[in-house]
Design a protein around this motif. Structure first.
Motif, PDB file in Angstrom:
ATOM      1  N   ARG A 156     -19.866  -0.367 -11.667  1.00 51.19           N
ATOM      2  CA  ARG A 156     -18.832  -0.965 -10.837  1.00 51.19           C
ATOM      3  C   ARG A 156     -18.335   0.092  -9.856  1.00 51.19           C
ATOM      4  O   ARG A 156     -18.177   1.258 -10.207  1.00 51.19           O
ATOM      5  CB  ARG A 156     -17.672  -1.471 -11.697  1.00 51.19           C
ATOM      6  N   LEU A 157     -18.072  -0.346  -8.625  1.00 43.85           N
ATOM      7  CA  LEU A 157     -17.676   0.595  -7.579  1.00 43.85           C
ATOM      8  C   LEU A 157     -16.484   0.029  -6.825  1.00 43.85           C
ATOM      9  O   LEU A 157     -16.518  -1.103  -6.341  1.00 43.85           O
ATOM     10  CB  LEU A 157     -18.853   0.820  -6.624  1.00 43.85           C
ATOM     11  N   LEU A 158     -15.422   0.809  -6.753  1.00 42.33           N
ATOM     12  CA  LEU A 158     -14.234   0.443  -5.976  1.00 42.33           C
ATOM     13  C   LEU A 158     -14.151   1.324  -4.744  1.00 42.33           C
ATOM     14  O   LEU A 158     -14.457   2.517  -4.802  1.00 42.33           O
ATOM     15  CB  LEU A 158     -12.968   0.624  -6.819  1.00 42.33           C
ATOM     16  N   ASP A 159     -13.727   0.718  -3.637  1.00 41.13           N
ATOM     17  CA  ASP A 159     -13.657   1.425  -2.359  1.00 41.13           C
ATOM     18  C   ASP A 159     -12.196   1.514  -1.932  1.00 41.13           C
ATOM     19  O   ASP A 159     -11.548   0.488  -1.686  1.00 41.13           O
ATOM     20  CB  ASP A 159     -14.486   0.665  -1.313  1.00 41.13           C
ATOM     21  N   THR A 160     -11.660   2.728  -1.846  1.00 40.24           N
ATOM     22  CA  THR A 160     -10.264   2.898  -1.444  1.00 40.24           C
ATOM     23  C   THR A 160     -10.020   2.421  -0.018  1.00 40.24           C
ATOM     24  O   THR A 160      -8.905   2.019   0.318  1.00 40.24           O
ATOM     25  CB  THR A 160      -9.822   4.366  -1.589  1.00 40.24           C
ATOM     26  N   MET A 161     -11.041   2.424   0.817  1.00 38.31           N
ATOM     27  CA  MET A 161     -10.886   1.893   2.174  1.00 38.31           C
ATOM     28  C   MET A 161     -10.644   0.383   2.132  1.00 38.31           C
ATOM     29  O   MET A 161      -9.751  -0.136   2.821  1.00 38.31           O
ATOM     30  CB  MET A 161     -12.126   2.195   3.021  1.00 38.31           C
ATOM     31  N   MET A 162     -11.410  -0.325   1.304  1.00 40.45           N
ATOM     32  CA  MET A 162     -11.235  -1.773   1.186  1.00 40.45           C
ATOM     33  C   MET A 162      -9.881  -2.119   0.581  1.00 40.45           C
ATOM     34  O   MET A 162      -9.233  -3.093   0.991  1.00 40.45           O
ATOM     35  CB  MET A 162     -12.364  -2.372   0.341  1.00 40.45           C
ATOM     36  N   ILE A 163      -9.443  -1.328  -0.396  1.00 43.78           N
ATOM     37  CA  ILE A 163      -8.126  -1.568  -0.995  1.00 43.78           C
ATOM     38  C   ILE A 163      -7.037  -1.374   0.055  1.00 43.78           C
ATOM     39  O   ILE A 163      -6.092  -2.169   0.151  1.00 43.78           O
ATOM     40  CB  ILE A 163      -7.904  -0.641  -2.203  1.00 43.78           C
ATOM     41  N   ALA A 164      -7.164  -0.317   0.858  1.00 39.28           N
ATOM     42  CA  ALA A 164      -6.178  -0.058   1.911  1.00 39.28           C
ATOM     43  C   ALA A 164      -6.155  -1.184   2.943  1.00 39.28           C
ATOM     44  O   ALA A 164      -5.088  -1.559   3.450  1.00 39.28           O
ATOM     45  CB  ALA A 164      -6.475   1.282   2.587  1.00 39.28           C
ATOM     46  N   LYS A 165      -7.316  -1.749   3.260  1.00 40.84           N
ATOM     47  CA  LYS A 165      -7.362  -2.868   4.214  1.00 40.84           C
ATOM     48  C   LYS A 165      -6.637  -4.088   3.666  1.00 40.84           C
ATOM     49  O   LYS A 165      -6.004  -4.835   4.417  1.00 40.84           O
ATOM     50  CB  LYS A 165      -8.816  -3.209   4.539  1.00 40.84           C
ATOM     51  N   TRP A 166      -6.742  -4.295   2.359  1.00 31.91           N
ATOM     52  CA  TRP A 166      -6.014  -5.403   1.729  1.00 31.91           C
ATOM     53  C   TRP A 166      -4.505  -5.138   1.738  1.00 31.91           C
ATOM     54  O   TRP A 166      -3.713  -6.027   2.084  1.00 31.91           O
ATOM     55  CB  TRP A 166      -6.523  -5.592   0.299  1.00 31.91           C
ATOM     56  N   LEU A 167      -4.110  -3.928   1.385  1.00 29.32           N
ATOM     57  CA  LEU A 167      -2.685  -3.611   1.290  1.00 29.32           C
ATOM     58  C   LEU A 167      -2.024  -3.423   2.650  1.00 29.32           C
ATOM     59  O   LEU A 167      -0.829  -3.700   2.810  1.00 29.32           O
ATOM     60  CB  LEU A 167      -2.498  -2.333   0.455  1.00 29.32           C
TER      61      LEU A 167
END
Length: 244
Positions: A171-182
């Motif tokens: 499993r891979l989480l992307d802090t860039m994608m999380i930041a785009k959501w937040l």
């Protein structure tokens, strides 16, 4: 007459005894052992279901790669791995992995200037297979986190396939994608912009371990906001990210 050139011999051995004996016959014992380990890690990872794990206790490895360019399929190579362990929002500062990698080719001048890694520095470094094994021994079954993960995922998949004929199953989480959501209204989501937004000190950029450490600190800042949205599990986080 049977074709006993390397490819033909490997195919013959594969038919006779399976992939592991075939690989062992074609490489030295140490390299075969490294490949067998990598394949076993990927096989075990396919069994794991992590969606119900609480974000407060999930075990993560935040990582970064330095490479000679942008395309692993056009000859670019990994030249360093950096990673740090995190549990929930607790960064395990003493639990890190760092390795240079010998790319078996000269490092371009612009990459030497950007990363500080020179061809001379990697001359005696581990090759890709051994450095990759060390990285996966550190990661084991933990969830991976990276910033702008597409680049790193491409290189990891290329390395895994080239060395061991397996794909990345973590499993891979992307802090860039999380930041785009937040923060949907931000104009930029590069690491430097987000480090500044969250008041995180920049130590040394384009160094795999230091970038991993800074990304881990960014993760902890993002996690505080994620929890304020009543997102409690890894599965819930993935569900939110799937809409962005």
């Amino acid at each position: 007459m049977k074709d006993m050139r390397p490819a033909g011999r490997m195919w013959h051995l594969y038919k006779m005894g399976g992939l592991t004996p075939a690989i062992t016959s074609m490489f030295d014992a140490q390299s075969a052992q490294q490949m067998a380990f990598i394949r076993s890690i990927m096989k075990e990872q396919r069994k794991n279901s992590l969606y119900e794990i609480s974000l407060s206790t999930v075990e993560l490895v935040v990582f970064d790669l330095e490479t000679t360019g942008f395309s692993p399929y056009n000859g670019d190579e990994i030249i360093s791995f950096g990673a740090v362990s995190v549990t929930g929002t607790e960064i395990k500062e003493e639990s890190t992995y760092y390795s240079l990698v010998n790319p078996k080719k000269s490092i371009p001048g612009e990459i030497e200037k950007l990363t500080g890694i020179t061809s001379e520095m990697v001359a005696d470094a581990p090759d890709l297979l051994h450095a990759l094994r060390g990285f996966l021994e550190f990661v084991r079954q933990k969830v991976l986190v990276a910033h702008g993960s597409g680049h790193d995922k491409h290189f990891l998949n290329a390395a895994l396939w080239r060395t061991s004929k397996v794909n990345l199953n973590h499993r891979l989480l992307d802090t860039m994608m999380i930041a785009k959501w937040l923060h949907p209204k931000l104009k930029r989501y590069d690491l430097d912009t987000l480090l500044d937004l969250y008041g995180i000190e920049v130590t040394k950029r384009h160094h795999a371990l230091e970038d991993a450490r800074m990304t881990a600190r960014l993760w902890t800042g993002l996690m505080r906001e994620i929890k304020s949205k009543d997102v409690q599990t890894l599965g819930e986080l993935y569900a939110h990210l799937s809409h962005h």
